[in-house]
Design a protein around this motif. Sequence first.
Motif, PDB file in Angstrom:
ATOM      1  N   LEU A   2       0.783  -1.208  -0.054  1.00  0.00           N
ATOM      2  CA  LEU A   2      -0.365   0.054   0.074  1.00  0.00           C
ATOM      3  C   LEU A   2       1.162   0.982  -0.459  1.00  0.00           C
ATOM      4  N   VAL A   3       0.785   2.023  -1.129  1.00  0.00           N
ATOM      5  CA  VAL A   3       1.509   2.853  -1.053  1.00  0.00           C
ATOM      6  C   VAL A   3       0.604   4.554  -0.806  1.00  0.00           C
ATOM      7  N   ALA A   4       0.445   5.188  -0.217  1.00  0.00           N
ATOM      8  CA  ALA A   4      -0.019   6.786  -0.017  1.00  0.00           C
ATOM      9  C   ALA A   4       0.679   7.612  -0.739  1.00  0.00           C
ATOM     10  N   ARG A   5      -0.032   8.779  -1.232  1.00  0.00           N
ATOM     11  CA  ARG A   5      -0.072   9.774  -1.417  1.00  0.00           C
ATOM     12  C   ARG A   5      -1.078  10.840  -1.542  1.00  0.00           C
ATOM     13  N   ARG A   6      -0.542  12.304  -0.642  1.00  0.00           N
ATOM     14  CA  ARG A   6      -1.818  13.218  -1.109  1.00  0.00           C
ATOM     15  C   ARG A   6      -3.362  12.946  -1.396  1.00  0.00           C
ATOM     16  N   GLY A   7      -4.251  12.573  -0.433  1.00  0.00           N
ATOM     17  CA  GLY A   7      -5.673  12.191  -1.226  1.00  0.00           C
ATOM     18  C   GLY A   7      -5.780  10.556  -2.026  1.00  0.00           C
ATOM     19  N   LEU A   8      -5.095  10.072  -1.992  1.00  0.00           N
ATOM     20  CA  LEU A   8      -4.581   9.086  -3.155  1.00  0.00           C
ATOM     21  C   LEU A   8      -4.639   7.499  -2.583  1.00  0.00           C
ATOM     22  N   ILE A   9      -5.696   6.274  -2.885  1.00  0.00           N
ATOM     23  CA  ILE A   9      -4.301   5.137  -2.014  1.00  0.00           C
ATOM     24  C   ILE A   9      -4.183   4.404  -3.151  1.00  0.00           C
ATOM     25  N   MET A  19      -6.310   2.506  -7.540  1.00  0.00           N
ATOM     26  CA  MET A  19      -6.075   3.691  -7.241  1.00  0.00           C
ATOM     27  C   MET A  19      -7.481   4.268  -6.182  1.00  0.00           C
ATOM     28  N   SER A  20      -7.383   3.950  -5.514  1.00  0.00           N
ATOM     29  CA  SER A  20      -8.535   4.994  -4.586  1.00  0.00           C
ATOM     30  C   SER A  20      -7.922   6.237  -3.889  1.00  0.00           C
ATOM     31  N   GLU A  21      -9.714   6.876  -4.239  1.00  0.00           N
ATOM     32  CA  GLU A  21      -9.543   7.999  -3.222  1.00  0.00           C
ATOM     33  C   GLU A  21      -9.888   7.689  -2.095  1.00  0.00           C
ATOM     34  N   GLN A  22      -9.149   8.438  -0.918  1.00  0.00           N
ATOM     35  CA  GLN A  22      -9.823   8.683   0.363  1.00  0.00           C
ATOM     36  C   GLN A  22     -11.175   9.022   0.114  1.00  0.00           C
ATOM     37  N   SER A  23     -11.851   8.409   1.475  1.00  0.00           N
ATOM     38  CA  SER A  23     -13.525   8.393   1.244  1.00  0.00           C
ATOM     39  C   SER A  23     -13.782   7.835   2.471  1.00  0.00           C
ATOM     40  N   ALA A  24     -14.983   8.624   2.787  1.00  0.00           N
ATOM     41  CA  ALA A  24     -15.710   7.677   4.298  1.00  0.00           C
ATOM     42  C   ALA A  24     -15.982   6.526   4.067  1.00  0.00           C
ATOM     43  N   PRO A  25     -16.572   5.750   2.658  1.00  0.00           N
ATOM     44  CA  PRO A  25     -16.928   4.455   2.827  1.00  0.00           C
ATOM     45  C   PRO A  25     -15.963   3.650   2.082  1.00  0.00           C
ATOM     46  N   PHE A  26     -14.603   3.631   3.125  1.00  0.00           N
ATOM     47  CA  PHE A  26     -13.105   3.701   2.231  1.00  0.00           C
ATOM     48  C   PHE A  26     -13.513   1.562   3.029  1.00  0.00           C
ATOM     49  N   LEU A  27     -14.225   1.189   3.405  1.00  0.00           N
ATOM     50  CA  LEU A  27     -13.663  -0.172   3.956  1.00  0.00           C
ATOM     51  C   LEU A  27     -15.257  -0.548   3.193  1.00  0.00           C
ATOM     52  N   LYS A  84     -11.623 -17.229   3.395  1.00  0.00           N
ATOM     53  CA  LYS A  84     -11.374 -16.589   2.012  1.00  0.00           C
ATOM     54  C   LYS A  84     -11.810 -14.735   2.527  1.00  0.00           C
ATOM     55  N   ILE A  85     -12.483 -14.878   3.074  1.00  0.00           N
ATOM     56  CA  ILE A  85     -13.848 -13.466   3.546  1.00  0.00           C
ATOM     57  C   ILE A  85     -12.868 -13.123   5.265  1.00  0.00           C
ATOM     58  N   GLN A  86     -11.828 -14.095   5.564  1.00  0.00           N
ATOM     59  CA  GLN A  86     -11.102 -13.766   6.974  1.00  0.00           C
ATOM     60  C   GLN A  86      -9.760 -13.124   6.441  1.00  0.00           C
ATOM     61  N   ILE A  87      -9.246 -13.289   5.066  1.00  0.00           N
ATOM     62  CA  ILE A  87      -8.290 -12.583   4.575  1.00  0.00           C
ATOM     63  C   ILE A  87      -8.438 -10.872   3.653  1.00  0.00           C
ATOM     64  N   ILE A  88      -9.692 -11.312   3.223  1.00  0.00           N
ATOM     65  CA  ILE A  88     -10.138  -9.994   3.320  1.00  0.00           C
ATOM     66  C   ILE A  88     -10.186  -9.079   4.140  1.00  0.00           C
ATOM     67  N   SER A  89     -10.971  -9.587   5.350  1.00  0.00           N
ATOM     68  CA  SER A  89     -10.726  -8.745   6.203  1.00  0.00           C
ATOM     69  C   SER A  89     -10.112  -8.109   7.023  1.00  0.00           C
ATOM     70  N   TYR A  90      -8.789  -8.893   6.891  1.00  0.00           N
ATOM     71  CA  TYR A  90      -7.117  -8.373   7.707  1.00  0.00           C
ATOM     72  C   TYR A  90      -7.189  -7.235   5.970  1.00  0.00           C
ATOM     73  N   LEU A  91      -6.770  -7.282   5.439  1.00  0.00           N
ATOM     74  CA  LEU A  91      -6.624  -6.456   4.299  1.00  0.00           C
ATOM     75  C   LEU A  91      -7.020  -5.163   4.195  1.00  0.00           C
ATOM     76  N   GLN A  92      -8.337  -5.758   5.076  1.00  0.00           N
ATOM     77  CA  GLN A  92      -9.472  -4.278   4.874  1.00  0.00           C
ATOM     78  C   GLN A  92      -9.216  -2.956   5.887  1.00  0.00           C
ATOM     79  N   LEU A  94      -5.869  -3.815   7.163  1.00  0.00           N
ATOM     80  CA  LEU A  94      -4.621  -2.912   7.496  1.00  0.00           C
ATOM     81  C   LEU A  94      -4.577  -1.718   6.653  1.00  0.00           C
ATOM     82  N   MET A  95      -5.319  -1.584   5.367  1.00  0.00           N
ATOM     83  CA  MET A  95      -5.406  -0.969   4.580  1.00  0.00           C
ATOM     84  C   MET A  95      -6.765   0.624   5.844  1.00  0.00           C
TER      85      MET A  95
END
Length: 111
Positions: A2-9, A19-27, A84-92, A94-95
């Motif tokens: 995960l690389v973060a730069r001003r406003g983008l993930i 690439m994802s814009e930071q926002s409230a519904p991030f999860l 598999k859902i637990q791996i996705i939850s773990y990555l979420q 972290l992010m």
Amino acid sequence: MLVARRGLIHIHLKGVLYMSEQSAPFLEETKCLLVPMFEHYPDVVNIPQLCEMLGGISTKSAYKLLKANRISHFKIGRTYKIPKIQIISYLQSLMHTQQTDITINFNTLTH
């Protein structure tokens, strides 16, 4: 990774860049990105598949994650099984943690 730069993930997993814009519904956004990435894996994976899903980590690192209960799992005999859902939850998680760190300090660059 995960690389973060001003406003983008920027999410680098298995050689694919998302690439994802930071926002409230991030999860919810991350779930929409991660679920299709792992659709060719079975619903319950083993250690080698877990390592591959997490970007090619070592089996030793995978066992450490499981023994620390960072990823929910169960055992059948001596074999670890990871939904598999637990791996996705773990990555979420972290992010989400890294997104929180980014809002605190915009100069953060995570590797």
